[in-house]
Design a protein around this motif. Structure first.
Motif, short mmCIF file in Angstrom:
data_model
loop_
_atom_site.label_atom_id
_atom_site.label_comp_id
_atom_site.label_asym_id
_atom_site.label_seq_id
_atom_site.Cartn_x
_atom_site.Cartn_y
_atom_site.Cartn_z
N THR A 176 -5.26 -4.28 1.46
CA THR A 176 -3.94 -4.02 0.87
C THR A 176 -4.01 -4.15 -0.65
N ARG A 229 -5.62 -1.00 -2.08
CA ARG A 229 -4.74 0.18 -1.97
C ARG A 229 -3.62 0.11 -3.00
N ASN A 230 -3.02 -1.06 -3.16
CA ASN A 230 -1.98 -1.19 -4.19
C ASN A 230 -2.55 -0.90 -5.58
N ILE A 267 -5.03 2.35 5.70
CA ILE A 267 -6.11 1.35 5.67
C ILE A 267 -7.47 2.03 5.68
N SER A 268 -7.62 3.01 6.56
CA SER A 268 -8.92 3.66 6.70
C SER A 268 -9.00 4.88 5.81
N LYS A 269 -10.16 5.01 5.16
CA LYS A 269 -10.41 6.17 4.30
C LYS A 269 -11.80 6.67 4.56
N ALA A 292 0.81 -1.23 0.00
CA ALA A 292 0.00 0.00 0.00
C ALA A 292 0.83 1.27 0.00
N PRO A 349 -10.33 11.20 0.84
CA PRO A 349 -9.96 12.52 1.35
C PRO A 349 -8.69 13.05 0.70
N GLN A 404 1.57 6.89 0.48
CA GLN A 404 0.93 5.73 1.11
C GLN A 404 -0.56 5.91 1.13
N LEU A 405 -1.29 4.83 1.03
CA LEU A 405 -2.72 4.87 1.26
C LEU A 405 -2.98 4.15 2.58
N LEU A 455 -3.06 2.84 -6.09
CA LEU A 455 -1.78 3.56 -6.19
C LEU A 455 -1.12 3.33 -7.54
N MET A 458 -14.73 5.10 9.45
CA MET A 458 -14.29 5.21 8.06
C MET A 458 -14.11 3.82 7.47
N ILE A 459 -14.36 3.73 6.18
CA ILE A 459 -14.19 2.44 5.54
C ILE A 459 -12.72 2.04 5.55
N GLU A 460 -12.48 0.75 5.49
CA GLU A 460 -11.13 0.20 5.53
C GLU A 460 -10.84 -0.50 4.20
N LEU A 461 -9.79 -0.04 3.54
CA LEU A 461 -9.41 -0.61 2.24
C LEU A 461 -8.42 -1.74 2.45
#
Lengths: 154, 148
Positions: B6, B9-10, A152-154, A75, B146, A149-150, B13, B1-4
């Motif tokens: 791994t 997220r990769n 975990i929480s968004k 990530a 965000p 970085q992203l 990105l 908040m929602i959790e993405l």
């Protein structure tokens, strides 16, 4: 963390081409002073250096000498370790922040569609760290590390 | 908040988008404790209450054609719904890509999860107590990325 993604970049990550895709063949510009409130805003401060691949000439719209990102893992995405991100000082000043811009034309105005990401810059702290933040005209400026970085929480 | 996850997220990105990863996927609602993150397995202590799909059928869910102002919404013309298969208090959801097993642990699958409650959750319901055989439409669904 003071990395700020523009609305255009967030829309790309949600709906179209992702971070690496949106910022492919881009350029990193280093400014003096404090970061703008958002990456949608026009840049503030003095442009101190323009970082390209090997310090070569860059024009928006052409991939020549543009900067690209490595493949993400865990990530996070980084500057490719083998790429030389470099430029020459354009003005005298102390580096405070930097903006990575994508390849499409970006006239440095306010935008909610252009993909950009802003970083704080410092010597011992900041998202991008430079060995020497006091830049002068024609000084070589090299960026050794940059990442995104992203969480975990968004 | 929602959790993405791994994997998601990769993907975002790199050169893929949230939409590209999850169009065609489904959303599963459970009772019980939400796993620590979207990579983790659902270990059996939770109960599947409803699967949300395209009009409650075999087809997957679709997001809007494009994001705007950092927000990606469900495709307005698609009906997101499912039929409740067990009584229970909905506590969390997991949205997974097409073909993914929502129960299995993975660091590569593209998924996200979030909370369900009456207020202050990622999905807020008037009454999260679901009853078997009831329809469970999702009229509005937005994902926000965000600035930082």
């Amino acid at each position: 963390m003071t990395i700020k993604a523009s609305t255009g970049l967030r829309d790309a990550m949600l709906g179209t081409v992702g971070f690496k895709g949106a910022l492919a063949n881009g350029v990193l510009e280093i400014y003096s002073g404090a970061q703008p409130a958002t990456a949608d805003a026009a840049p503030t401060g003095t442009l101190l250096a323009r970082i390209t691949l090997d310090g070569g000439a860059f024009s928006h719209g052409s991939p020549t000498n543009g900067l690209n990102w490595d493949t993400p893992a865990n990530a996070a995405i980084q500057k490719p370790s083998g790429d030389n991100w470099q430029g020459l000082g354009l003005a005298l000043g102390t580096a405070g922040w930097a903006r990575f811009k994508g390849n499409p034309a970006d006239n440095d105005g306010s935008s909610t569609t252009l993909a950009r990401v802003d970083y704080s810059v410092g010597k011992t702290s900041g998202d991008i760290r430079l060995p020497n933040i006091n830049i002068d005209v024609s000084d070589p400026v090299t960026v050794n590390d940059a990442s995104m970085q992203l969480p975990i929480s968004k | 908040m929602i959790e993405l996850s791994t994997g998601l997220r990769n993907h975002c990105l790199s050169t893929g988008s949230f939409k590209a990863a999850l169009d065609g996927g489904k959303m599963y609602w459970y009772s019980g404790a939400k796993p620590a993150d979207a990579d983790a397995a659902i270990d059996g202590a939770q109960v599947l209450l409803v699967t949300i799909s395209d009009n409650g059928g075999a087809g997957g869910l679709t997001f809007a054609a494009a994001a705007a102002a950092g927000v990606l919404a469900k495709l307005a013309s698609q009906t997101w719904t499912g039929t409740v298969v067990a009584d229970g208090l909905a506590a969390f959801f997991r949205f997974v890509e097409a073909g993914d097993d929502p129960l299995a642990a993975s660091t590569t699958a593209k998924r996200f999860q979030g909370t369900i409650s009456t207020t202050g959750a990622d999905i807020n319901l008037v009454d999260p107590n679901l009853v078997t055989s009831d329809p469970n439409p999702v009229d509005s669904f937005n994902v926000t990325l965000p600035a930082v």
